[in-house]
Design a protein around this motif. Sequence first.
Motif, short mmCIF file in Angstrom:
data_model
loop_
_atom_site.label_atom_id
_atom_site.label_comp_id
_atom_site.label_asym_id
_atom_site.label_seq_id
_atom_site.Cartn_x
_atom_site.Cartn_y
_atom_site.Cartn_z
N ILE A 108 -7.66 1.60 7.14
CA ILE A 108 -7.41 1.11 7.60
C ILE A 108 -6.49 1.90 8.81
O ILE A 108 -6.76 1.43 10.33
CB ILE A 108 -5.36 0.21 7.62
CG1 ILE A 108 -5.64 -0.65 6.07
CG2 ILE A 108 -5.28 -0.31 8.16
CD1 ILE A 108 -4.51 -0.78 5.24
N GLU A 109 -5.85 3.01 8.79
CA GLU A 109 -5.50 3.91 10.00
C GLU A 109 -6.81 4.10 10.26
O GLU A 109 -7.12 4.29 11.99
CB GLU A 109 -5.47 5.42 9.71
CG GLU A 109 -3.52 4.44 8.69
CD GLU A 109 -3.08 5.77 9.02
OE1 GLU A 109 -3.31 7.31 8.53
OE2 GLU A 109 -1.57 6.01 9.23
N ARG A 110 -8.24 4.74 10.19
CA ARG A 110 -9.35 5.17 10.95
C ARG A 110 -9.70 3.80 11.28
O ARG A 110 -10.32 4.33 12.78
CB ARG A 110 -10.82 5.31 9.24
CG ARG A 110 -10.69 6.97 8.77
CD ARG A 110 -11.50 7.23 8.40
NE ARG A 110 -11.79 6.24 7.69
CZ ARG A 110 -11.42 6.85 5.77
NH1 ARG A 110 -10.52 7.99 5.95
NH2 ARG A 110 -12.26 5.75 5.22
N GLN A 142 -10.52 4.18 15.36
CA GLN A 142 -11.59 3.68 16.46
C GLN A 142 -11.75 3.18 17.05
O GLN A 142 -11.60 2.82 18.55
CB GLN A 142 -13.11 3.53 15.22
CG GLN A 142 -13.07 4.51 13.94
CD GLN A 142 -14.10 3.70 13.00
OE1 GLN A 142 -14.39 2.37 13.22
NE2 GLN A 142 -14.53 4.18 12.31
N LEU A 143 -11.16 1.41 16.80
CA LEU A 143 -10.29 1.42 18.37
C LEU A 143 -9.10 2.02 19.68
O LEU A 143 -9.44 1.49 20.74
CB LEU A 143 -9.46 -0.74 17.89
CG LEU A 143 -10.33 -1.04 16.87
CD1 LEU A 143 -9.62 -1.86 16.25
CD2 LEU A 143 -10.94 -1.83 17.28
N LEU A 196 2.36 -3.15 6.37
CA LEU A 196 1.91 -1.94 7.08
C LEU A 196 2.99 -2.63 8.26
O LEU A 196 3.05 -3.48 8.70
CB LEU A 196 0.90 -2.19 6.84
CG LEU A 196 0.23 -2.33 5.29
CD1 LEU A 196 -0.13 -3.85 4.91
CD2 LEU A 196 -0.17 -1.24 5.75
N ARG A 197 3.83 -1.25 8.99
CA ARG A 197 3.55 -1.42 9.94
C ARG A 197 3.82 -0.09 11.22
O ARG A 197 3.21 0.22 11.19
CB ARG A 197 5.83 -0.98 10.30
CG ARG A 197 6.19 -0.99 11.67
CD ARG A 197 7.71 -0.23 11.56
NE ARG A 197 7.36 0.75 11.52
CZ ARG A 197 8.29 1.91 10.67
NH1 ARG A 197 9.52 1.44 9.97
NH2 ARG A 197 7.83 2.99 10.23
N LEU A 198 2.69 -0.78 12.02
CA LEU A 198 1.89 0.26 13.44
C LEU A 198 2.40 1.25 14.03
O LEU A 198 3.65 0.34 14.84
CB LEU A 198 1.57 -1.05 14.27
CG LEU A 198 -0.44 0.06 14.50
CD1 LEU A 198 -1.14 0.97 14.33
CD2 LEU A 198 -0.74 -1.70 16.21
N ASP A 199 2.55 1.96 14.50
CA ASP A 199 3.39 2.92 14.80
C ASP A 199 2.63 3.95 15.93
O ASP A 199 1.46 4.34 14.94
CB ASP A 199 4.27 4.61 14.03
CG ASP A 199 5.07 3.11 12.86
OD1 ASP A 199 5.03 2.09 13.52
OD2 ASP A 199 5.41 4.67 11.72
N ASP A 226 -6.80 -7.38 11.38
CA ASP A 226 -8.20 -7.48 11.37
C ASP A 226 -8.94 -6.18 10.34
O ASP A 226 -9.44 -6.13 9.52
CB ASP A 226 -9.08 -7.37 12.69
CG ASP A 226 -8.94 -8.88 13.16
OD1 ASP A 226 -8.52 -10.10 12.60
OD2 ASP A 226 -9.23 -9.17 14.45
N ALA A 227 -8.18 -4.66 11.06
CA ALA A 227 -8.01 -3.89 9.89
C ALA A 227 -7.58 -3.52 8.59
O ALA A 227 -8.38 -3.02 7.61
CB ALA A 227 -7.06 -2.19 10.62
#
Length: 530
Positions: free
Chosen positions: A247-249, A253-254, A285-288, A312-313
């Motif tokens: 997920i992080e990769r 990439q984006l 899951l939280r995006l930081d 999407d990830a």
Amino acid sequence: MTHLPASGSTLALTPGQVTLWSDVGANTEPRRLPPSKITRRPVLATDTALARAGAGDYDAWLDHVWSAAGCVRPIRLIGEVVTVDRRTGEIIGGIPTAAMPDGVIYKACGNRRAAACPSCSQTYRRDAFHLIRAGLVGGKGVPAAVTSHPAVFATFTAPGFGLVHTRHVPRHTCADRRRCACRPAPCHARRDRAVCPHGRAVVCFARHERGDARLGQPLCADCYDHAAHVVWNNHAGELWRRTKQAIERRLNQLARQRGLPPVRVAHGKVAEFQARGAVHFHALLRLDGHLRADPEALRPPPPGLTVTDLADAVEYAAAVTAFHTAPHPAQPSGWRIAWGAQVDVRTITMSGASASDVMVAAYLAKYATKSTEVTGHLSRRLTAATVAHHADPTGTHAQRLIAAAWRLGSHPAFESLRRWAHMLGFGGHFLTKARRYSLTFAALRAARVHYRRAQTPGPEYAADRLGRQSDLDDMAVVVLGRLSYAGTGWHTLGDALLANTAADQARQRRQAGLEDLAHQAATPSDLQAA
């Protein structure tokens, strides 16, 4: 000092029933009849309860056991509690537990499983709720700015290992899924009435209701791949680790493609057993944002990445992440470990439009207190001497899973299967989180201890009975325990009855107070004044 037995009891959790084996809820009331005279007759706790309540030291005893009063099987500790000068390390004084009621200190077991100890699991569930929710809305040391971070709630399921009885509702019309009474579809309706290689029909036209004992059971136990099932459970933690990395990769990439700084994902995750005995994960899951120069800082993600990118990830990582286990004589090429086809991803909002923060936190906290009891199995860690009581290669579904785990665990590369055979192969924690997601259980427990010690005692307590400290950090002395394990369970069934009753009354008073406060908050001030 009278030494208390450290063995489990033969008394049942609830009065009026005798069990002749040690199990959850056992206490340590001594036998009053020789073994030859024990019969399965009702046992009353009236004699020991009345004797305890009528004693002159009952109030002191209740005060002494209060911290563990609601616990089913408290831990008994013996030794000495000493007072130490914080500056010099000199022992100022000490109190042996022999001078305390019952000669021991009672400590709550702290078990997170509701089936093992409802009281301790309730404390764990409330801590889990605050831990999870703080990562969404802030508070308790977490910046309130996290409310602006994109977040999703994802469910990752196990693949299929064979047909099992299911309950599927194609269309819900109920308002509350917890009390869903919607009509389910037929379990496995087939026109051809096919049969498996063992001659059993792999068809079921029943519309299973909630609580149906057949749910999760294979249509043909001999066709079901119990070996692959327990191996998947055993490697589910590693599958999650690789999925989180994927997920992080994908997100980074984006970010590079859009000329944005790097990001990372913080998570809170709960494992839940399905009725078939397979583990699936519910993850928040939280995006930081991520600044390499200051990796400890909790930063907002760049505006160019949205919650849609995060969702999407997650779906991409769930679809592509897979690996093979080490070879095993039963499977020379190893087992393929991957997620099932059912992966659900929902956006989390603060308004409740999709999945609200309160709903998600309550959902994860609820399942953090459950385990294998949904499959009908509940035991402690198994050994070579006890595994035969729970494992049977031709028995029930759970017995076959345990037997498969024990058999496959004889290989050195899979020996953890034997260690976790009582958990159907799964050896991970039921609630995990990223280090930077939120605060810790230890911090919540420390805050609760600080609050209880610093709060003002109520009018029913004399000032000299309960000494409080306004700030524990300013204490000139510290209290340390030189304690050792003396046993598990209440001294008598009457003690358990009295302690649990007192704790239940306190919980009801607290719940009534919370409901009254909620009513006042919802009532306009002019009506309150009237």
